[in-house]
Every structure is written in C-alpha cells, then in structure tokens.
Design a protein around this motif. Structure first.
Motif, PDB file in Angstrom:
ATOM      1  N   LEU A 121       0.945  -1.348   0.012  1.00  0.00           N
ATOM      2  CA  LEU A 121       0.079  -0.100  -0.132  1.00  0.00           C
ATOM      3  C   LEU A 121       0.843   1.333   0.089  1.00  0.00           C
ATOM      4  CD1 LEU A 121      -2.666  -0.873   2.506  1.00  0.00           C
ATOM      5  CD2 LEU A 121      -3.182  -0.522   0.125  1.00  0.00           C
ATOM      6  N   THR A 122       2.121   1.154   0.391  1.00  0.00           N
ATOM      7  CA  THR A 122       2.865   2.379   0.613  1.00  0.00           C
ATOM      8  C   THR A 122       3.797   2.660  -0.731  1.00  0.00           C
ATOM      9  OG1 THR A 122       4.814   1.115   1.516  1.00  0.00           O
ATOM     10  CG2 THR A 122       3.251   1.875   3.062  1.00  0.00           C
ATOM     11  N   LEU A 123       3.739   1.616  -1.639  1.00  0.00           N
ATOM     12  CA  LEU A 123       4.412   1.942  -2.988  1.00  0.00           C
ATOM     13  C   LEU A 123       3.725   2.657  -3.891  1.00  0.00           C
ATOM     14  CD1 LEU A 123       6.041  -1.697  -3.436  1.00  0.00           C
ATOM     15  CD2 LEU A 123       7.242   0.186  -2.733  1.00  0.00           C
ATOM     16  N   PRO A 124       4.138   3.928  -4.264  1.00  0.00           N
ATOM     17  CA  PRO A 124       3.474   4.554  -5.443  1.00  0.00           C
ATOM     18  C   PRO A 124       3.804   4.066  -6.728  1.00  0.00           C
ATOM     19  CG  PRO A 124       5.817   5.660  -4.807  1.00  0.00           C
ATOM     20  CD  PRO A 124       5.735   4.215  -3.938  1.00  0.00           C
ATOM     21  N   ARG A 125       2.652   4.072  -7.590  1.00  0.00           N
ATOM     22  CA  ARG A 125       2.741   3.475  -8.854  1.00  0.00           C
ATOM     23  C   ARG A 125       3.724   4.011  -9.600  1.00  0.00           C
ATOM     24  NH1 ARG A 125      -3.520   3.577 -10.622  1.00  0.00           N
ATOM     25  NH2 ARG A 125      -4.406   2.452  -9.182  1.00  0.00           N
ATOM     26  N   GLU A 126       4.181   5.122  -9.356  1.00  0.00           N
ATOM     27  CA  GLU A 126       5.267   5.662 -10.287  1.00  0.00           C
ATOM     28  C   GLU A 126       6.625   5.100 -10.150  1.00  0.00           C
ATOM     29  OE1 GLU A 126       3.486   7.524  -8.369  1.00  0.00           O
ATOM     30  OE2 GLU A 126       2.284   8.655  -9.865  1.00  0.00           O
ATOM     31  N   ALA A 127       6.788   4.436  -8.805  1.00  0.00           N
ATOM     32  CA  ALA A 127       8.178   3.739  -8.667  1.00  0.00           C
ATOM     33  C   ALA A 127       8.081   2.017  -9.173  1.00  0.00           C
ATOM     34  CB  ALA A 127       8.358   3.502  -6.860  1.00  0.00           C
ATOM     35  N   THR A 128       6.756   1.897  -9.524  1.00  0.00           N
ATOM     36  CA  THR A 128       6.994   0.358  -9.806  1.00  0.00           C
ATOM     37  C   THR A 128       6.553   0.350 -11.533  1.00  0.00           C
ATOM     38  OG1 THR A 128       4.261   0.276  -9.499  1.00  0.00           O
ATOM     39  CG2 THR A 128       5.768  -0.624  -7.851  1.00  0.00           C
ATOM     40  N   ILE A 129       6.403   1.573 -12.213  1.00  0.00           N
ATOM     41  CA  ILE A 129       5.698   1.297 -13.644  1.00  0.00           C
ATOM     42  C   ILE A 129       6.973   0.916 -14.406  1.00  0.00           C
ATOM     43  CG2 ILE A 129       6.275   3.817 -14.008  1.00  0.00           C
ATOM     44  CD1 ILE A 129       3.239   1.657 -15.333  1.00  0.00           C
ATOM     45  N   VAL A 130       8.210   1.177 -14.169  1.00  0.00           N
ATOM     46  CA  VAL A 130       9.409   1.031 -14.950  1.00  0.00           C
ATOM     47  C   VAL A 130       9.660  -0.745 -14.927  1.00  0.00           C
ATOM     48  CG1 VAL A 130      11.700   1.348 -15.297  1.00  0.00           C
ATOM     49  CG2 VAL A 130      10.351   3.262 -14.929  1.00  0.00           C
ATOM     50  N   PRO A 131       9.617  -1.229 -13.718  1.00  0.00           N
ATOM     51  CA  PRO A 131      10.063  -2.526 -13.433  1.00  0.00           C
ATOM     52  C   PRO A 131       8.636  -3.254 -14.293  1.00  0.00           C
ATOM     53  CG  PRO A 131      10.419  -1.736 -11.318  1.00  0.00           C
ATOM     54  CD  PRO A 131       9.984  -0.482 -12.327  1.00  0.00           C
ATOM     55  N   LEU A 132       7.498  -2.892 -13.997  1.00  0.00           N
ATOM     56  CA  LEU A 132       6.487  -3.578 -14.681  1.00  0.00           C
ATOM     57  C   LEU A 132       6.484  -3.646 -16.248  1.00  0.00           C
ATOM     58  CD1 LEU A 132       3.403  -2.345 -12.556  1.00  0.00           C
ATOM     59  CD2 LEU A 132       4.376  -4.629 -12.499  1.00  0.00           C
ATOM     60  N   TYR A 133       6.988  -2.622 -16.819  1.00  0.00           N
ATOM     61  CA  TYR A 133       7.195  -2.487 -18.184  1.00  0.00           C
ATOM     62  C   TYR A 133       8.225  -3.562 -18.748  1.00  0.00           C
ATOM     63  CZ  TYR A 133       8.459  -0.600 -22.826  1.00  0.00           C
ATOM     64  OH  TYR A 133       8.771  -0.168 -23.920  1.00  0.00           O
ATOM     65  N   TYR A 134       9.294  -3.613 -17.943  1.00  0.00           N
ATOM     66  CA  TYR A 134      10.424  -4.860 -18.498  1.00  0.00           C
ATOM     67  C   TYR A 134       9.837  -6.069 -18.312  1.00  0.00           C
ATOM     68  CZ  TYR A 134      13.654  -1.035 -19.595  1.00  0.00           C
ATOM     69  OH  TYR A 134      14.228   0.362 -19.879  1.00  0.00           O
ATOM     70  N   GLN A 135       9.114  -6.269 -17.142  1.00  0.00           N
ATOM     71  CA  GLN A 135       8.433  -7.622 -16.794  1.00  0.00           C
ATOM     72  C   GLN A 135       7.469  -7.939 -17.978  1.00  0.00           C
ATOM     73  OE1 GLN A 135       7.017  -7.740 -12.882  1.00  0.00           O
ATOM     74  NE2 GLN A 135       6.943 -10.205 -13.093  1.00  0.00           N
ATOM     75  N   LEU A 136       6.655  -7.267 -18.301  1.00  0.00           N
ATOM     76  CA  LEU A 136       5.622  -7.435 -19.100  1.00  0.00           C
ATOM     77  C   LEU A 136       6.357  -7.697 -20.694  1.00  0.00           C
ATOM     78  CD1 LEU A 136       2.555  -4.884 -18.485  1.00  0.00           C
ATOM     79  CD2 LEU A 136       2.858  -7.679 -17.688  1.00  0.00           C
ATOM     80  N   ARG A 137       7.353  -6.761 -20.960  1.00  0.00           N
ATOM     81  CA  ARG A 137       7.953  -7.081 -22.138  1.00  0.00           C
ATOM     82  C   ARG A 137       8.766  -8.505 -22.160  1.00  0.00           C
ATOM     83  NH1 ARG A 137      13.554  -4.094 -23.065  1.00  0.00           N
ATOM     84  NH2 ARG A 137      14.094  -5.703 -21.639  1.00  0.00           N
ATOM     85  N   ASP A 138       9.360  -8.889 -21.125  1.00  0.00           N
ATOM     86  CA  ASP A 138       9.974 -10.140 -21.122  1.00  0.00           C
ATOM     87  C   ASP A 138       8.815 -11.479 -21.238  1.00  0.00           C
ATOM     88  OD1 ASP A 138      12.342  -8.956 -20.802  1.00  0.00           O
ATOM     89  OD2 ASP A 138      12.318  -9.234 -18.962  1.00  0.00           O
ATOM     90  N   MET A 139       7.548 -11.217 -20.561  1.00  0.00           N
ATOM     91  CA  MET A 139       6.466 -12.090 -20.670  1.00  0.00           C
ATOM     92  C   MET A 139       5.741 -12.051 -22.033  1.00  0.00           C
ATOM     93  SD  MET A 139       4.950 -11.519 -17.040  1.00  0.00           S
ATOM     94  CE  MET A 139       3.715 -12.431 -16.991  1.00  0.00           C
ATOM     95  N   GLY A 140       6.174 -11.206 -22.791  1.00  0.00           N
ATOM     96  CA  GLY A 140       5.346 -11.200 -24.089  1.00  0.00           C
ATOM     97  C   GLY A 140       3.812 -10.451 -24.115  1.00  0.00           C
ATOM     98  N   LEU A 141       3.734  -9.820 -22.683  1.00  0.00           N
ATOM     99  CA  LEU A 141       2.415  -9.158 -22.528  1.00  0.00           C
ATOM    100  C   LEU A 141       2.324  -7.780 -22.815  1.00  0.00           C
ATOM    101  CD1 LEU A 141       1.206 -11.263 -19.225  1.00  0.00           C
ATOM    102  CD2 LEU A 141       0.611 -11.571 -21.851  1.00  0.00           C
ATOM    103  N   LEU A 142       3.508  -7.044 -23.094  1.00  0.00           N
ATOM    104  CA  LEU A 142       3.389  -5.516 -23.433  1.00  0.00           C
ATOM    105  C   LEU A 142       2.679  -5.253 -24.587  1.00  0.00           C
ATOM    106  CD1 LEU A 142       5.032  -3.351 -22.017  1.00  0.00           C
ATOM    107  CD2 LEU A 142       6.592  -3.239 -23.722  1.00  0.00           C
ATOM    108  N   ASN A 143       2.054  -4.159 -24.474  1.00  0.00           N
ATOM    109  CA  ASN A 143       0.913  -3.805 -25.431  1.00  0.00           C
ATOM    110  C   ASN A 143      -0.161  -4.628 -25.715  1.00  0.00           C
ATOM    111  OD1 ASN A 143       2.798  -1.527 -25.773  1.00  0.00           O
ATOM    112  ND2 ASN A 143       4.036  -2.776 -27.331  1.00  0.00           N
ATOM    113  N   SER A 144      -0.607  -5.066 -24.603  1.00  0.00           N
ATOM    114  CA  SER A 144      -1.787  -6.065 -24.720  1.00  0.00           C
ATOM    115  C   SER A 144      -2.819  -5.598 -23.512  1.00  0.00           C
ATOM    116  CB  SER A 144      -1.505  -7.532 -24.695  1.00  0.00           C
ATOM    117  OG  SER A 144      -0.775  -7.787 -23.453  1.00  0.00           O
TER     118      SER A 144
END
Length: 274
Positions: free
Chosen positions: A112-135
């Motif tokens: 709950l304490t983590l701001p979305r701005e701090a997680t958006i970059v790791p999520l971007y690369y994680q989705l890219r590696d999983m093939g789920l980016l832009n979906s």
C-alpha cells in the motif's frame, strides 16, 4: 432525539464544504464546455447560446467509441477477478489461521505504501519479457496486482468483524472451511464486496499512467488514457478539453450515484460492528 444545533454545526459545515469542493469544479467545467470553440471561458458563466454540440465534437475528435469499449472490457476483466481473489484472501486472513498470514499481511501493507510511479518501470520490462506488453491482458494483470493490497485489506477488515461462532457452528454441522465460506461468510459479505467493486470500477476506469506506458495502441487504452492524446491535439481549445473531460468522467459519476447506497451501507456496517 436529535443532537442540538451547536453539536451538529461542525459536521454540517464540513459536509457543505465537501459538497462545494465537489460541485464547483464540475459546474465550472460544464459551463466552459458550452461556450463557443476557440474561446477561453473565465469562471463559472453560463453562456447565452449553449453549444451542446461541443460534446459530440469532442466525442468524435477524441475517438471515444473504441476507447469506451476498451475500458468496458478492462473493467470486466479486472473488477470480478480482483474482488474474488480479495474476498477469498480476506477470508483466509480474517477468519482462518493461515500459516504465515501475519507475514503476508505485512507485505500487503508495504504494498500500500508503494507509489505507482516507482513500480511502472519494472512492470514495463517484466511485461516485455513475458510477451504481454501492449496487450489488454497485460494491463489487466497489472491492475489486479496493484489493487490487491487494498482490496485484501478491505475484505480482511470485514471478515475480522464476523463472529468466530459462525465458523465454529458450521464446523460442528460438518461444514468445512470452503463450505462455510460459500454458504455463510460470502452472503454476509455482499455489502463489503459491493462497495469494493465500486472502488475497483472507479480506479480501473480512471487508470491513466499504466494505460499510457504499457499500451502503445491508442485503441486499447482506457478513456482516461486517451486524455493525453486529446490534450496534445487541442491544448489551446479549452472548450473541447472540458467537454472531453466531462465525457470521460460521466460514467464514474453515474455509477457512483447508482451504487453509493452499497458503499455507505458497508461503511456503516463496519462502524457498528467495530
């Protein structure tokens, strides 16, 4: 017996201030959206000749039809899944003695304490590696994960208020934890689940940052995510900007007005039981 006016006055003042804080900006946007395109409205001033067609122009210019469909599909994927998972997790943490439940709850509080701005970059690369980016599937999974800490915290708070005797009586009758959850706990949790679904809908519909960063296709973004493109195209046309913003906000306002009773009922129930 009603309390004296002196005791009720501070609450009434706060309610009036909150009402003005909510209504005045909407009134200002509505009057600005009805002026002639290309003008710069100042303050709250009802135009002599309201231009209602500005809403149609804003709808067409911003290409809202596919974005409306995309937002509805996203809501249909996020809200039921997040509510179901949070309800089961809240039942396990609030009613059952789950091994490691305290540690899991602390991790949720940290989430709950983590701001979305701090997680958006790791999520971007994680989705890219999983093939789920832009979906739309990748965006749905991200939103479910982001909403889960609060959703589980909300449902856990509800199940903590439920008497332990309900589960004990069910176990005496031969019902297991799963049967007790489906037949006893889940029906009693309908107000809490309904209010949680309302919050999840509002948050999903207003998703902006994730839709901009994780989805490149404008047709698969949310209506709120389309606001960035709308501002880029009409940064100087204040009238169309206000009309488009009201179109994007309208569904959330309507849904909240329709289901606010469930939200208030859940809040009052939690206050009484607590």
């Amino acid at each position: 017996m009603r309390a004296p006016l002196k005791e009720r006055l501070p609450g009434l003042v706060l309610l009036l201030a909150a009402m003005l804080f909510s209504i005045v900006p909407l009134a200002s946007m509505l009057t600005a959206a009805l002026h002639r395109q290309g003008t710069v409205p100042v303050g709250i001033e009802w135009p002599a000749d309201p231009q209602w067609h500005n809403f149609i122009d804003a709808w067409n210019v911003a290409n809202i039809t596919p974005l409306l469909l995309s937002s509805l599909l996203l809501v249909a994927g996020v809200v039921p899944a997040a509510a179901l998972i949070a309800t089961m997790a809240g039942y396990g943490l609030g009613q059952l003695k789950v091994p490691g439940g305290a540690v899991f709850f602390v991790l949720l509080l940290l989430g709950l304490t983590l701001p979305r701005e701090a997680t958006i970059v790791p999520l971007y690369y994680q989705l890219r590696d999983m093939g789920l980016l832009n979906s739309r599937l990748g965006l749905t999974l991200v939103l479910i994960g982001e909403f889960m800490p609060f959703a589980v915290f909300w449902m856990r708070a509800h199940f903590l208020t439920m008497p332990k005797e309900l589960g004990e009586a069910a176990s005496i009758d031969g019902a297991g934890a799963w049967q007790s959850f489906l037949r006893i706990q889940a029906p009693l949790a309908v107000p809490a689940v309904s209010s949680l679904c309302l919050l999840l809908f509002l948050w999903t519909w207003n998703t902006f940052l994730e839709a901009i960063v994780l989805v490149d296709d404008p047709s698969q973004r949310t209506m709120a995510g389309a606001l960035q493109n709308f501002v880029g195209l009409h940064s100087t046309d204040v009238v169309l900007l206000n009309a488009g913003s009201l179109l994007i906000m309208a569904p959330t306002i309507i849904v909240f007005l329709l289901f606010q009773r469930h939200f208030i009922k859940a809040m009052i129930a939690g206050t009484v039981k607590g």
